[in-house]
Motif scaffolding. Structure first.
Motif, PDB file in Angstrom:
ATOM      1  N   LEU A 193       0.830  -1.211   0.000  1.00 47.62           N
ATOM      2  CA  LEU A 193       0.000   0.000   0.000  1.00 47.62           C
ATOM      3  C   LEU A 193       0.863   1.258   0.000  1.00 47.62           C
ATOM      4  O   LEU A 193       0.465   2.299  -0.529  1.00 47.62           O
ATOM      5  N   ALA A 194       2.052   1.153   0.591  1.00 52.35           N
ATOM      6  CA  ALA A 194       2.945   2.303   0.692  1.00 52.35           C
ATOM      7  C   ALA A 194       3.835   2.462  -0.534  1.00 52.35           C
ATOM      8  O   ALA A 194       4.669   3.369  -0.586  1.00 52.35           O
ATOM      9  N   GLY A 195       3.683   1.582  -1.518  1.00 48.29           N
ATOM     10  CA  GLY A 195       4.501   1.677  -2.718  1.00 48.29           C
ATOM     11  C   GLY A 195       5.914   1.172  -2.538  1.00 48.29           C
ATOM     12  O   GLY A 195       6.820   1.573  -3.278  1.00 48.29           O
ATOM     13  N   LEU A 196       6.121   0.269  -1.569  1.00 41.78           N
ATOM     14  CA  LEU A 196       7.459  -0.228  -1.273  1.00 41.78           C
ATOM     15  C   LEU A 196       7.751  -1.589  -1.889  1.00 41.78           C
ATOM     16  O   LEU A 196       8.799  -2.171  -1.628  1.00 41.78           O
ATOM     17  N   MET A 237      15.260  -7.709  16.673  1.00 45.11           N
ATOM     18  CA  MET A 237      14.925  -6.772  15.601  1.00 45.11           C
ATOM     19  C   MET A 237      15.491  -7.238  14.262  1.00 45.11           C
ATOM     20  O   MET A 237      14.869  -7.064  13.213  1.00 45.11           O
ATOM     21  N   ASP A 238      16.666  -7.858  14.289  1.00 42.84           N
ATOM     22  CA  ASP A 238      17.212  -8.431  13.060  1.00 42.84           C
ATOM     23  C   ASP A 238      16.303  -9.544  12.552  1.00 42.84           C
ATOM     24  O   ASP A 238      16.102  -9.702  11.342  1.00 42.84           O
ATOM     25  N   THR A 239      15.781 -10.340  13.483  1.00 46.52           N
ATOM     26  CA  THR A 239      14.873 -11.423  13.114  1.00 46.52           C
ATOM     27  C   THR A 239      13.622 -10.882  12.447  1.00 46.52           C
ATOM     28  O   THR A 239      13.199 -11.357  11.387  1.00 46.52           O
ATOM     29  N   LEU A 240      13.008  -9.872  13.031  1.00 42.81           N
ATOM     30  CA  LEU A 240      11.769  -9.311  12.498  1.00 42.81           C
ATOM     31  C   LEU A 240      12.011  -8.519  11.217  1.00 42.81           C
ATOM     32  O   LEU A 240      11.106  -8.404  10.381  1.00 42.81           O
ATOM     33  N   ALA A 241      13.205  -7.985  11.056  1.00 38.10           N
ATOM     34  CA  ALA A 241      13.519  -7.168   9.885  1.00 38.10           C
ATOM     35  C   ALA A 241      13.517  -7.963   8.589  1.00 38.10           C
ATOM     36  O   ALA A 241      13.509  -7.382   7.506  1.00 38.10           O
ATOM     37  N   VAL A 242      13.502  -9.296   8.691  1.00 35.28           N
ATOM     38  CA  VAL A 242      13.406 -10.116   7.491  1.00 35.28           C
ATOM     39  C   VAL A 242      12.175  -9.715   6.687  1.00 35.28           C
ATOM     40  O   VAL A 242      12.201  -9.687   5.454  1.00 35.28           O
ATOM     41  N   TRP A 288      10.000  -2.274  16.544  1.00 40.95           N
ATOM     42  CA  TRP A 288       9.469  -2.889  15.317  1.00 40.95           C
ATOM     43  C   TRP A 288       8.894  -1.830  14.378  1.00 40.95           C
ATOM     44  O   TRP A 288       9.051  -1.908  13.150  1.00 40.95           O
ATOM     45  N   ALA A 289       8.225  -0.841  14.935  1.00 46.20           N
ATOM     46  CA  ALA A 289       7.579   0.188  14.111  1.00 46.20           C
ATOM     47  C   ALA A 289       8.582   0.974  13.271  1.00 46.20           C
ATOM     48  O   ALA A 289       8.213   1.576  12.260  1.00 46.20           O
ATOM     49  N   SER A 290       9.839   0.957  13.657  1.00 46.35           N
ATOM     50  CA  SER A 290      10.861   1.715  12.939  1.00 46.35           C
ATOM     51  C   SER A 290      11.706   0.854  12.004  1.00 46.35           C
ATOM     52  O   SER A 290      12.651   1.356  11.380  1.00 46.35           O
ATOM     53  N   LEU A 291      11.377  -0.430  11.892  1.00 42.51           N
ATOM     54  CA  LEU A 291      12.153  -1.300  11.019  1.00 42.51           C
ATOM     55  C   LEU A 291      11.878  -0.979   9.543  1.00 42.51           C
ATOM     56  O   LEU A 291      10.716  -0.835   9.151  1.00 42.51           O
ATOM     57  N   ARG A 322      14.070   0.857   1.075  1.00 39.90           N
ATOM     58  CA  ARG A 322      13.304   0.404   2.231  1.00 39.90           C
ATOM     59  C   ARG A 322      13.075   1.557   3.207  1.00 39.90           C
ATOM     60  O   ARG A 322      13.977   2.366   3.446  1.00 39.90           O
ATOM     61  N   ARG A 323      11.861   1.614   3.755  1.00 34.79           N
ATOM     62  CA  ARG A 323      11.527   2.655   4.724  1.00 34.79           C
ATOM     63  C   ARG A 323      10.635   2.062   5.804  1.00 34.79           C
ATOM     64  O   ARG A 323       9.893   1.114   5.558  1.00 34.79           O
TER      65      ARG A 323
END
Length: 469
Positions: A275-278, A353-358, A381-384, A393-394
Motif C-alpha cells: 500500500l505504501a509503494g514499497l 529486531m534483526d529477526t523481524l527485519a526479514v 518494530w515500528a521503525s524497522l 526500504r523505509r
C-alpha cells in the motif's frame, strides 16, 4: 516474484535434494554442548536467507558458536525431521508453525522442556498469551513464540468518510458497508471467494472466527452447524455479492484494491508495504497513485480483531478475534540443547529486531518487550525498514500513523486459530491443509441457504475428524 504466506514456499527439489539436506543439516557436532547450531528456516528466498545468515553471524561473533542456516520449506521439514530422528541426526533449532508444533509433539519429536526453560528465562509475561496458547500441548509449550502475521481488513478512509460510515467492528458492519459502498466503478469489498483455494480457506476461518463461530463445542463435537456459523456465512455471502465478480484469490484481490477498484480488502498484514509503494513487483495503480505512490497508505484504515455477536470490546479487548499464524522456535529431541537455548534467547532479545527485519509487515512481534521495558520490541518494530527494494526500504511508521501501528502490533497479541493449543490441533490443521470447508462455499455464493451450507461444512468436518482420530 515476491512470495506471500498464502503460497506454498518450497525448495525446487525432490528426494535427491532432501537427502543432501539431511546429510548437510543433520551432521552431528562434536562440541560437547557448545557445538555449532543447525537452524532450519522456512524463509527460503535469497534475500531473506541472507538476512537470517547475517543475524546468525552476529550470534557467532558474540558467542563463538557457529550457526548453519538451512533453508527448508515446511513440507520438507516434516519429512526430514522424522527421517533424522530415526537415525539420531536432528537440527538444533527449527522455525515452525503451530500445526507442526502440535504434530511433532504428538510424535515425541520436540524437546518441550527446553522450550519451557527458554520462556521462563526470558519471562513468560513478556510473551503474548495467545501465542503461547497456540503452541501449548498438555499444559506445556512445545516451542517458543517469535512473531506472526494476521488477517486484517483494510478500508478506504476517504470513501468511508464521504459515505458517513464509521469503521466496521463486526462482520455485519463489514457486509453493511460493502453493500452501501458498492457501485458500478468500485466494489464494496474484495476478498477470497475461490472455492477450495488456500487463501479462501484462511478468509473463511477468519470471518467465521470473527462471527463467533467455533470449530468444536465444549464437548469436542463439531459445531459448524451452530446458528452463529450460519449467520457468519450469510454475512460472507453478502460480502461476496458486493465484491469483484468471479472467483477471487490472493492475486486478484490485491490487484483490485491496489488499482482503486475496491473500498475494502480482507488480506494478510503483508499488504502494508505494498500500500505504501514499497513493493516494486506490486505497485499501487489507482488513479491518485500516479502522483502519490503512497496514496493508499495515507487513505486506508485498518481493522485487526473483529467483535463477535454480543461483544462490544469496551471492557475486554480480548473479545475481538483476529485470525493469525505465528512462527515459533522449536528444539528437537536429541539436539544440542545448550547451544540451541543460547541461539533462541539471542533471536528473541539482542537479535530480535534483526529477526523481524526479514519482513516487518509479516513478522509482527508477539514478544512485546522485556520485564524492564514491556514495549521495547513493539516500539522498535515500528521503525524497522520494510519493502522489497533494498535501496528504498523505509519504516512503515513513515506511512501509517501511531494509532494504526499500535493497532497492528496490539492485534498480533490476540491471534487465534481454530483448535491450536488444544487436543483438536491435529484435526484443525488437517481441515485447513485439505481446504475442506472452503470447498463447500460454491453453493453459498450462488444463493444457497447459509444454514444448509453450514450443515454441509459440519458433515465434511466430521469426516476429517474421524480420519484424524
Amino acid at each position: 516474484m515476491r512470495k506471500h504466506p498464502y503460497r506454498h514456499r518450497a525448495l525446487a527439489a525432490g528426494s535427491a535434494v532432501l537427502l543432501l539436506l539431511l546429510g548437510a543439516a543433520c551432521a552431528p557436532d562434536d562440541g560437547g554442548g557448545q557445538g555449532a547450531v543447525t537452524f532450519w528456516t522456512p524463509h527460503v528466498t535469497p534475500d531473506r536467507l541472507a538476512q537470517q545468515e547475517a543475524t546468525a553471524a552476529r550470534f557467532t561473533e558474540e558467542t563463538g558458536i557457529d550457526v548453519d542456516v538451512v533453508a527448508m520449506a515446511a513440507d520438507d521439514q516434516n519429512q526430514a525431521l522424522v527421517t533424522g530422528a530415526a537415525s539420531g541426526d536432528v537440527p538444533d533449532v527449527i522455525l515452525l508453525a503451530p500445526d507442526q508444533a502440535a504434530a511433532w509433539t504428538a510424535q515425541g519429536l520436540l524437546d518441550t522442556d527446553t522450550a519451557g526453560a527458554v520462556i521462563a528465562e526470558l519471562g513468560r509475561d513478556t510473551f503474548s498469551d495467545h501465542a503461547l496458547d497456540m503452541v501449548t500441548t498438555d499444559g506445556a509449550p512445545a516451542a517458543v513464540p517469535s512473531d506472526g502475521w494476521g488477517q486484517v481488513l483494510v478500508y478506504r478512509t476517504d470513501m468511508f468518510e464521504a459515505a458517513g460510515l464509521e469503521p466496521p467492528r463486526t462482520i455485519e458492519d463489514i457486509a453493511d458497508a460493502a453493500e452501501q459502498l458498492s457501485s458500478d466503478g468500485v466494489a464494496g469489498i474484495v476478498l477470497g471467494t475461490k472455492p477450495g483455494d488456500p487463501f479462501t480457506t484462511q478468509t473463511l476461518e477468519a470471518l467465521l472466527l470473527g462471527g463467533g463461530c467455533d470449530l468444536v463445542d465444549d464437548a469436542g463435537e463439531v459445531a459448524l452447524d451452530a446458528p452463529e456459523c450460519a449467520r457468519a456465512l450469510d454475512a460472507y455471502a453478502r460480502m461476496a455479492d458486493a465484491s469483484v465478480g468471479g472467483d477471487q484469490d490472493v492475486e486478484t484481490t490485491r490487484a483490485a484494491y491496489l488499482s482503486g477498484r475496491s473500498a475494502m480488502l480482507f488480506w494478510g498484514s503483508h499488504i502494508f508495504d505494498e500500500l505504501a509503494g514499497l513493493a516494486p513487483d506490486f505497485p499501487p495503480t489507482c488513479q491518485e497513485c500516479a502522483d502519490d505512490p503512497a496514496f493508499l497508505a495515507a487513505n486506508s484504515g485498518v481493522v485487526t480483531g473483529l467483535l463477535p455477536p454480543g461483544a462490544d470490546g469496551s471492557r475486554d479487548p480480548d473479545e475481538a478475534r483476529q485470525y493469525g499464524l505465528t512462527l515459533n522456535l522449536g528444539v528437537p529431541r536429541g539436539a544440542d540443547t545448550e547451544s540451541a537455548r543460547k541461539f533462541i534467547e539471542f533471536l528473541l532479545s539482542d537479535g530480535y529486531m534483526d529477526t523481524l527485519a526479514v519482513s516487518p509487515e509479516g513478522r509482527i512481534p508477539v514478544r512485546m518487550g522485556t520485564a524492564e521495558d514491556p514495549t521495547a520490541f513493539a516500539d522498535a518494530w515500528a521503525s524497522l525498514p520494510a519493502g522489497e527494494d533494498e535501496d528504498a526500504r523505509r519504516p512503515l511508521s513513515d506511512f501509517y500513523d501511531q494509532a494504526t501501528m499500535s493497532s497492528i502490533v496490539q492485534g498480533a497479541q490476540s491471534f487465534q486459530r481454530w483448535g491450536y493449543g488444544t487436543e483438536h490441533a491435529a484435526f484443525a490443521g488437517a481441515l485447513a491443509a485439505q481446504n475442506t470447508l472452503s470447498r463447500e462455499l460454491g453453493p453459498l455464493f450462488d444463493g444457497a441457504d447459509p444454514n444448509d451450507v453450514a450443515r454441509r461444512m459440519g458433515e465434511a468436518a466430521r469426516d476429517v475428524q474421524a480420519d484424524v482420530d
